[in-house]
Write an enzyme that holds these catalytic residues in place. Structure first.
Site, PDB file in Angstrom:
ATOM      1  N   LYS A  13       0.838  -1.216   0.000  1.00 11.85           N
ATOM      2  CA  LYS A  13       0.000   0.000   0.000  1.00 11.85           C
ATOM      3  C   LYS A  13       0.872   1.266   0.000  1.00 11.85           C
ATOM      4  O   LYS A  13       0.651   2.171  -0.791  1.00 11.85           O
ATOM      5  CB  LYS A  13      -0.942   0.015   1.226  1.00 11.85           C
ATOM      6  CG  LYS A  13      -1.894  -1.171   1.284  1.00 11.85           C
ATOM      7  CD  LYS A  13      -2.856  -1.095   2.448  1.00 11.85           C
ATOM      8  CE  LYS A  13      -2.209  -1.178   3.812  1.00 11.85           C
ATOM      9  NZ  LYS A  13      -1.480  -2.442   4.094  1.00 11.85           N
ATOM     10  N   ARG A  88     -10.081   0.433   8.388  1.00 13.92           N
ATOM     11  CA  ARG A  88      -9.538  -0.885   8.685  1.00 13.92           C
ATOM     12  C   ARG A  88     -10.537  -1.754   9.435  1.00 13.92           C
ATOM     13  O   ARG A  88     -10.231  -2.898   9.761  1.00 13.92           O
ATOM     14  CB  ARG A  88      -8.334  -0.693   9.603  1.00 13.92           C
ATOM     15  CG  ARG A  88      -7.022  -1.030   8.968  1.00 13.92           C
ATOM     16  CD  ARG A  88      -5.977  -0.733  10.019  1.00 13.92           C
ATOM     17  NE  ARG A  88      -4.784  -1.442   9.774  1.00 13.92           N
ATOM     18  CZ  ARG A  88      -3.738  -0.926   9.120  1.00 13.92           C
ATOM     19  NH1 ARG A  88      -3.793   0.273   8.627  1.00 13.92           N
ATOM     20  NH2 ARG A  88      -2.653  -1.641   8.980  1.00 13.92           N
ATOM     21  N   ARG A 159      11.091  -1.555  11.143  1.00 15.04           N
ATOM     22  CA  ARG A 159       9.968  -1.059  11.943  1.00 15.04           C
ATOM     23  C   ARG A 159       9.724  -1.974  13.141  1.00 15.04           C
ATOM     24  O   ARG A 159       9.848  -3.186  13.029  1.00 15.04           O
ATOM     25  CB  ARG A 159       8.701  -1.032  11.068  1.00 15.04           C
ATOM     26  CG  ARG A 159       8.261   0.364  10.723  1.00 15.04           C
ATOM     27  CD  ARG A 159       7.197   0.389   9.674  1.00 15.04           C
ATOM     28  NE  ARG A 159       5.962  -0.302  10.030  1.00 15.04           N
ATOM     29  CZ  ARG A 159       4.871  -0.266   9.266  1.00 15.04           C
ATOM     30  NH1 ARG A 159       4.874   0.412   8.138  1.00 15.04           N
ATOM     31  NH2 ARG A 159       3.787  -0.911   9.635  1.00 15.04           N
ATOM     32  N   ARG A 170      -0.488  -9.013  13.255  1.00 14.15           N
ATOM     33  CA  ARG A 170      -1.084  -8.066  12.299  1.00 14.15           C
ATOM     34  C   ARG A 170      -1.867  -8.801  11.221  1.00 14.15           C
ATOM     35  O   ARG A 170      -2.921  -8.335  10.796  1.00 14.15           O
ATOM     36  CB  ARG A 170       0.027  -7.208  11.656  1.00 14.15           C
ATOM     37  CG  ARG A 170       0.533  -6.127  12.599  1.00 14.15           C
ATOM     38  CD  ARG A 170       1.887  -5.627  12.186  1.00 14.15           C
ATOM     39  NE  ARG A 170       1.880  -4.939  10.918  1.00 14.15           N
ATOM     40  CZ  ARG A 170       2.955  -4.800  10.152  1.00 14.15           C
ATOM     41  NH1 ARG A 170       4.111  -5.315  10.512  1.00 14.15           N
ATOM     42  NH2 ARG A 170       2.866  -4.140   9.027  1.00 14.15           N
TER      43      ARG A 170
END
Ligand code: AP5
Length: 215
Positions: A13, A88, A159, A170
């Protein structure tokens, strides 16, 4: 154009968003980037968000809805926007519909980046990002190896939520809470599935041919 980019963590994305906003000259609104900036600055929002983000959990709906509702009122959004990572959850999608309805606006398209789970795990495990400007790299890129950003000279890091346990969580959260949005936007008649394998340029070619048809 008012566009939403939907897709699993690591689907690409952020990578596609950079190219889309450059070509179509619309603002890029990434809730992930906004939240990471708040974490870095140590603001109250950042302190709240960090505890969720580091574990791979979603930040509460009311927090992100407030951020986006405010951001899309900014003058630069009159020409449209690209939402990356929002909505989301179905609650967030309904809230977005409500805000847009009040503005007598509609979404033009929801681009759903489709890629299988093995590939997203591979991509996330080798992703590196610039701590300064957020530019995305893969571990094999030369700038990532040198740990210095080619765009701003900032430090290139992994990250915090790209650690194996957080990646796993996730992906679970995506399946449970975000994937239902595929059906939500299919019903609304604005979902555009984009196969997201192949090179970044291949994917962008599919994105632009879809968006050019809409425009
Ligand atoms: P966010 O930053 O939105 O993360 P995400 O959705 O998990 O998506 P990613 O940024 O991990 O992946 P991406 O799809 O952008 O892939 P990328 O282009 O980097 O959110 C982070 C956290 O913030 C959430 O977990 C949550 O806690 C919180 N949050 C954010 N929004 C929220 C919301 N609305 N509600 C509640 N909480 C929220 O690509 C990945 C890698 O693949 C890169 O290395 C890239 O170089 C590589 N790559 C890209 N395309 C290709 C390709 N075609 N081929 C090979 N490699 C590729």
């Amino acid at each position: 154009m008012r566009i939403v980019l939907l897709g699993a963590p690591g689907a690409g994305k952020g990578t596609q968003a950079e190219l889309i906003v450059e070509k179509y000259q619309i603002p890029h609104i990434s809730t992930g980037d906004i939240l990471r900036a708040a974490v870095k600055q140590g603001t109250p929002l950042g302190r709240t968000a960090e505890s969720y983000m580091s574990k791979g959990e979603l930040v509460p709906d009311d927090v992100v809805i407030g951020i986006v509702a405010e951001r899309i009122q900014e003058p630069d959004c009159t020409k449209g926007f690209l939402l990356d990572g929002f909505p989301r959850t179905v609650v967030q999608a309904e809230a977005l519909d409500k805000v847009l309805k009040e503005k007598r606006q509609d979404l033009d398209a929801v681009l759903s980046l489709e890629v299988d789970e093995d590939e997203v795990v591979r991509r996330l495990s080798s992703r590196r990002v610039c701590q300064g400007c957020g530019k995305i790299y893969t571990a094999t890129d030369s700038a990532a190896d040198e740990a210095k950003c080619e765009a701003c000279g900032g430090k290139v890091i992994t990250r915090a939520d790209d650690q194996p346990e957080a990646i796993k969580r996730r992906l679970q959260v995506y399946k449970e809470q975000t994937e239902p949005l595929v059906e939500y936007y299919k019903k609304a008649g604005i979902l555009k599935g984009i196969p997201a394998t192949g090179t970044v340029e291949d994917v962008f070619g599919r994105v632009t041919s879809t968006l050019d048809q809409i425009a």
